[in-house]
Design an enzyme around this catalytic site. Structure first.
Site, PDB file in Angstrom:
ATOM      1  CG  ASP A  13      -1.717   1.225   1.387  1.00 53.14           C
ATOM      2  OD1 ASP A  13      -2.473   1.543   0.451  1.00 53.14           O
ATOM      3  OD2 ASP A  13      -1.586   1.907   2.419  1.00 53.14           O
ATOM      4  CG  ASP A  15      -2.152   7.539   0.063  1.00 56.94           C
ATOM      5  OD1 ASP A  15      -1.387   8.501  -0.046  1.00 56.94           O
ATOM      6  OD2 ASP A  15      -2.914   7.161  -0.858  1.00 56.94           O
TER       7      ASP A  15
END
Length: 327
Positions: A13, A15
């Protein structure tokens, strides 16, 4: 043995995991490079195209190209394609890169419900406002199929949690009563696509949000590392249903270089935990024991309970000091 030595690729991932806003999270870049593993970046944020994401990663010191990035905008385009034929009109609420992706797929990008779009594609863009959301609502009321890139309600930045795509989608749903199909995490498609791109047989998914990053990994049948640098913290972990529970829990991406057994929920740091009615009592703890050691100790017990504990009650000074850091 390190955690990274057990796997042949990282599905990361962005953010709250690799960066917050425009800044790399402390130690994240070094941890990725030191792992020596192929890294694929899987993001629910549809405001940037793969090339733009790769450019940002390279500025931070990571060797990444567009082929190393899988975005929810790409996944949404695939999902929307099930309802479309070449040349069909599509109303895109989102960033210019999202519009470009739809155009390159052979569909006609429109801006108004008056053009009778067959699909409304909704991805995150900081420029989205009332006018765009209203056109989407009108198109959906007119029969357009509603597809969202993702339903993340918040977006982690260096300033804190900002409004995410899911919150904007909620406004359209409130106006129309229509809940969109969602292409991004927690659906497993992005994880499976990324693993295929990496040619990985033993990928590790890494993320900061339980209901998207970790739930998607669970849905895809992949082991996962949850890092405490973004959205979901200790309390969310204690309350997590089985479908949202990670395999490993680390304070940050530096966990990739740590012993995998210590990253699993288990008694550690000299702590012990036991059930007392609806509560868990956390006792003992070595001098210098950490908050995350206390958390993993409690999780081993909590995740065997029928429902989340009502309280975690510390029963020593060390346990009290550790649990205070969960809030």
């Amino acid at each position: 043995m390190t955690l990274s030595s057990l796997f042949d690729a990282l599905l990361l991932d962005l953010d709250g995991t690799v960066w917050a806003g425009d800044a790399a999270l402390p130690g994240a870049v070094e941890a990725i490079i030191s792992s020596g593993l192929r890294a694929l970046y899987i993001t629910n944020n549809a405001s940037r195209g793969p090339a733009e994401v790769a450019d940002k990663l390279r500025v931070m010191g990571l060797n990444a190209g567009p082929d190393d990035v899988v975005t929810s905008a790409q996944a949404a385009g695939v999902l929307a394609g099930r309802h479309l034929s070449p040349g069909d009109p599509v109303l895109v609420v989102g960033a210019p890169s999202f519009r470009m992706l739809v155009d390159e797929a052979g569909y006609r990008v429109v801006d108004t419900a008056a053009d009778a779009p067959k699909v409304v594609l909704h991805g995150h863009s900081p420029e989205t406002g009332w006018a765009q959301l209203s056109e989407a609502a009108l198109a959906i009321a007119g029969g357009a199929i509603y597809v969202a890139s993702n339903l993340d309600t918040t977006l982690p930045t260096e300033r804190g949690l900002l409004v995410g795509n899911g919150s904007m989608v909620a406004a359209v749903t409130s106006a129309t009563g229509v809940v969109p199909e969602s292409a991004g995490k927690p659906e497993p498609a992005m994880f499976l696509q990324a693993a295929q791109l990496a040619g990985a047989k033993r990928p590790l998914a890494v993320g900061d949000r339980l209901n998207t990053d970790i739930a998607g990994a669970v849905a895809a049948g992949m082991p996962s590392l949850h890092v405490l640098t973004g959205v979901s913290g200790p309390i969310e972990l204690l309350e997590a249903p089985p479908a949202h529970r990670p395999t490993y829990i680390g304070e940050s991406m530096s966990a990739l270089a740590q012993d995998p057994e210590t990253l699993k929920p288990s008694a550690q740091g000299g702590f012990s935990a036991r059930i007392d009615g609806d509560d868990i009592i956390l006792s003992r703890g070595n001098e210098g024991a950490t908050s995350i050691q206390a958390l993993r100790t409690v999780l081993e017990v909590a995740w065997h309970m029928d429902k989340p504990p009502a309280l975690v009650r510390p029963n020593s000074e060390v346990a009290e000091a550790a649990t205070l850091q969960w809030w």
